[in-house]
Enzyme design. Sequence first.
Site, PDB file in Angstrom:
ATOM      1  N   ARG A 180      11.105  26.433  47.530  1.00  0.00           N
ATOM      2  CA  ARG A 180      11.462  25.170  46.876  1.00  0.00           C
ATOM      3  C   ARG A 180      10.601  24.170  47.823  1.00  0.00           C
ATOM      4  O   ARG A 180       9.650  23.599  47.298  1.00  0.00           O
ATOM      5  CB  ARG A 180      13.010  24.883  47.244  1.00  0.00           C
ATOM      6  N   ASP A 181      10.800  24.001  49.166  1.00  0.00           N
ATOM      7  CA  ASP A 181      10.309  23.066  50.082  1.00  0.00           C
ATOM      8  C   ASP A 181       8.726  23.373  50.121  1.00  0.00           C
ATOM      9  O   ASP A 181       7.929  22.338  50.203  1.00  0.00           O
ATOM     10  CB  ASP A 181      10.863  23.244  51.534  1.00  0.00           C
TER      11      ASP A 181
ATOM     12  N   HIS B 134      17.244  22.215  60.236  1.00  0.00           N
ATOM     13  CA  HIS B 134      16.097  22.338  59.505  1.00  0.00           C
ATOM     14  C   HIS B 134      14.823  21.697  60.415  1.00  0.00           C
ATOM     15  O   HIS B 134      14.758  20.423  60.488  1.00  0.00           O
ATOM     16  CB  HIS B 134      16.168  21.599  58.170  1.00  0.00           C
TER      17      HIS B 134
ATOM     18  N   HIS C 207      10.810  21.094  61.997  1.00  0.00           N
ATOM     19  CA  HIS C 207       9.486  21.113  61.509  1.00  0.00           C
ATOM     20  C   HIS C 207       8.812  21.375  62.930  1.00  0.00           C
ATOM     21  O   HIS C 207       9.026  21.372  63.889  1.00  0.00           O
ATOM     22  CB  HIS C 207       9.112  20.001  60.808  1.00  0.00           C
TER      23      HIS C 207
ATOM     24  N   CYS D 128       5.463  19.374  54.431  1.00  0.00           N
ATOM     25  CA  CYS D 128       4.519  17.992  54.498  1.00  0.00           C
ATOM     26  C   CYS D 128       3.730  17.990  55.932  1.00  0.00           C
ATOM     27  O   CYS D 128       4.063  17.187  56.743  1.00  0.00           O
ATOM     28  CB  CYS D 128       5.261  16.437  54.301  1.00  0.00           C
TER      29      CYS D 128
ATOM     30  N   ASN E 265       7.068  22.947  58.220  1.00  0.00           N
ATOM     31  CA  ASN E 265       8.289  23.695  58.162  1.00  0.00           C
ATOM     32  C   ASN E 265       8.213  24.947  59.241  1.00  0.00           C
ATOM     33  O   ASN E 265       6.922  25.324  59.480  1.00  0.00           O
ATOM     34  CB  ASN E 265       8.776  24.572  56.966  1.00  0.00           C
TER      35      ASN E 265
END
Lengths: 329, 329
Positions: free
Chosen positions: B36-37, B230, B232, B263, B272
Site C-alpha cells: 500500500r504505502d 510507523h 521513517h 515519500c 519507510n
Amino acid sequence: MIVPIVRLSFYLMEQTSPSTPSRQSPDVLISEVGPRDGLQSVKVTMPTADKCRWIDALVAAGLREIEVASFVPARLLPQMADAAEVVRHALTHPGVTVMALVPNLRGAEAALAAGVHKLTIPVSASAAHSLANVRKTREEMVAEVRAIVRLREALAPGVRIEAGISTAFGCTLQGAVPEDEVVRLAAELAEAGAEEIGLSDTTGMANPAQVRRLFNRVRAEIGERTGAAHMHNTRGLGLANCLAAYDVGVRTFDSSLGGLGGCPYAPGASGNVVTEDLVFLFEAMGVRTGVDIERLIAARAPLQAGLPGEPLYGMTPEAGLPKGWHAAA
Amino acid sequence: MIVPIVRLSFYLMEQTSPSTPSRQSPDVLISEVGPRDGLQSVKVTMPTADKCRWIDALVAAGLREIEVASFVPARLLPQMADAAEVVRHALTHPGVTVMALVPNLRGAEAALAAGVHKLTIPVSASAAHSLANVRKTREEMVAEVRAIVRLREALAPGVRIEAGISTAFGCTLQGAVPEDEVVRLAAELAEAGAEEIGLSDTTGMANPAQVRRLFNRVRAEIGERTGAAHMHNTRGLGLANCLAAYDVGVRTFDSSLGGLGGCPYAPGASGNVVTEDLVFLFEAMGVRTGVDIERLIAARAPLQAGLPGEPLYGMTPEAGLPKGWHAAA
C-alpha cells in the site's frame, strides 16, 4: 547497572528540543576517525594539503577529538606516509585532541615523536582476527600495550592511551566472539595501563541488546576506563547501537564523516557510522555534541575534493535538517 | 513509566542469540505496508498479478499482517485501482491479517465489502497537514473515524480499526507538532472507537527521546489501545526510533520491504523503515518476529520484477547475514 539505566531513560525522556552546542559544554564526545580509518580504507591516497584542509573543516565544525593518522610502515599503508606531517598540522588547532593509531611500539615511538595527544591501539578480541590483522596473539598485543605505556611514561607522560577492542561483537573469520573473552581482555588492557578501553564492532555484527549487555559487563569490570563505542553501519544498525551504548552510559562515540572507511562489505553498505547522522541523532535528542551540524555537512566538500569520485554516505546531508530545527535550537 | 522501562532494559540485556522464529510465537508484530504505502508512492502502477506474487512471497517469509491496498478513487491513485482484487487474493492466505488504508467512509464501505480484516485510517496531528492531505480538519477526521466505527458495527463487527496519527513527531508544513495535541488526538480517536492508535513519523523528524516520551504519554492516556510505531528512515534514525519504541513497550512496527515508499525526500534517503533491516535488528537481539529473514530477502525479487528499475533500499540484503548467524539461531 539498573540505576544508570533508569536515570538515562528518564534523562532521555526529559529531553525536549535540539540544543545549542555553542552555549554549554557537550554531553557526548564525537571522536572523528575519518582521516585515519576512512583514508586508510580507500585505495587512493589523499594529498597532504587536502587532508589538512579537511581536518581544518572538521575542527571548524566543532569536533574536538580527531584520529588524524596511522603510524605504520609506508610500504604497508602509503595513504598514511605523511602521518607526522598531518599530525603537526592538526596540532596547530588549540583545544583539539590529536589522536593517532599505532599497531606496535615502533609506531608509538613515531607518533609520540610527532607530538600526538592520544594513542589508540587496536587489539582484537577474536584470536583469528588478531593473527590475521597484526600477526600477533591477543596476549602478545596486551604485552605490546604494556610496552607502549612504559614508553609513554618515559617520553610523554601527558599522552593518553586508548586500547580499542576490535571484533568485540563478532568476527567474520571465527564468527561469534565469547563475551567472557572480551571482558577478560578489557581487564588485561586496563591492568596493562591503558586509560580507555573501547569496544569496536569492526564487522558490523553488533545488536543493541548485545551492546547494552557487553558495555555493562565491561564497565562492571573496569569502571571509568570503559571507553568509546566504535560502531559500524554495515547492516543499518549503527545508530541503534550507538543509542544502546548511550543508554548504558557510554559518552564517547567514534564515527566517520560521510561514513568513509570501516571496510564496508557491499556497495552502499557504509562501514563506519556516519558522523553527520550520529550528530543529528544526538542533537535531535537534545544531547549536546558541541558540533555545528551545518558546518559538519560543509566539511564534506574538502573531503570530496581530496577524494574525487569516492562515494560518501549519510542520510541527513541528503535529506537536510527538518523544518523548525533552528527554531527548536 | 519507570517500571516498564527498567524491565525492558533488563529484558534486552538478558537476550542472547538470534532466535528460532518457527518454534515460538513472535514477540513483535511486523506490519508490512509496502503493497500500500510503497506502491502508492511510486509513479508506475504494478500489475495486479505482480502485486499478488509479491504478497505471496511476503506471506511465505512469515509476515502475518500486510497492508495490501488503499481504497481511494482510482482517478486519484491509479496504482490502487485493483484494491478489491488484491484484497481478495490476499484473503486466500490463512492466518494473515489483510489490512487496507481508507481515508473516509466511502473507502471504508468498499474495503469492508472486499472483506478486509483490518482498516487503517490516517489522521494528521498537524492541522496544516490534515487540510493539505485529506482536505479535512482533525476534528472532521475524528468524526469520520466515528462514522467508520459505526459502519463496521453494522456491516462487519469482527473487523479491527486502527487510526494512524500521521506527522505525530513533526510536520514539513508547520514544523513542530505540540505533543499535547498528539496525546489529545489519540484520546479522541480511542473515544471514537478505534481499537489501535498508532504514531507515524510521516516526515522522518522523530528522534528516540521524543519517541520514548510520546509513546509513554499516549500509553498513559489510552493504555492498551496504543498501537504501532510507523517510523521513517529519512535521516537514518528509523531503526534507532524503532528500538526506542520497543524500549517503552511498543510491539507492532510498520515497515516496507526494500524501504519502498514513504515519500523519501532525497535520492538514497529511504522513507519507510526497511523491513529486512528491522527484522534483522529484532532477530539479532533475540526478539522473535516470526519472519524468516532469508525468505524475506527473497521477496525482493517479485517486488523488483513488478517494478523494474525502481530503487530498493536495505543494508542487510546488501551485506548479507553475519557469519555464525545460523549457528547462533
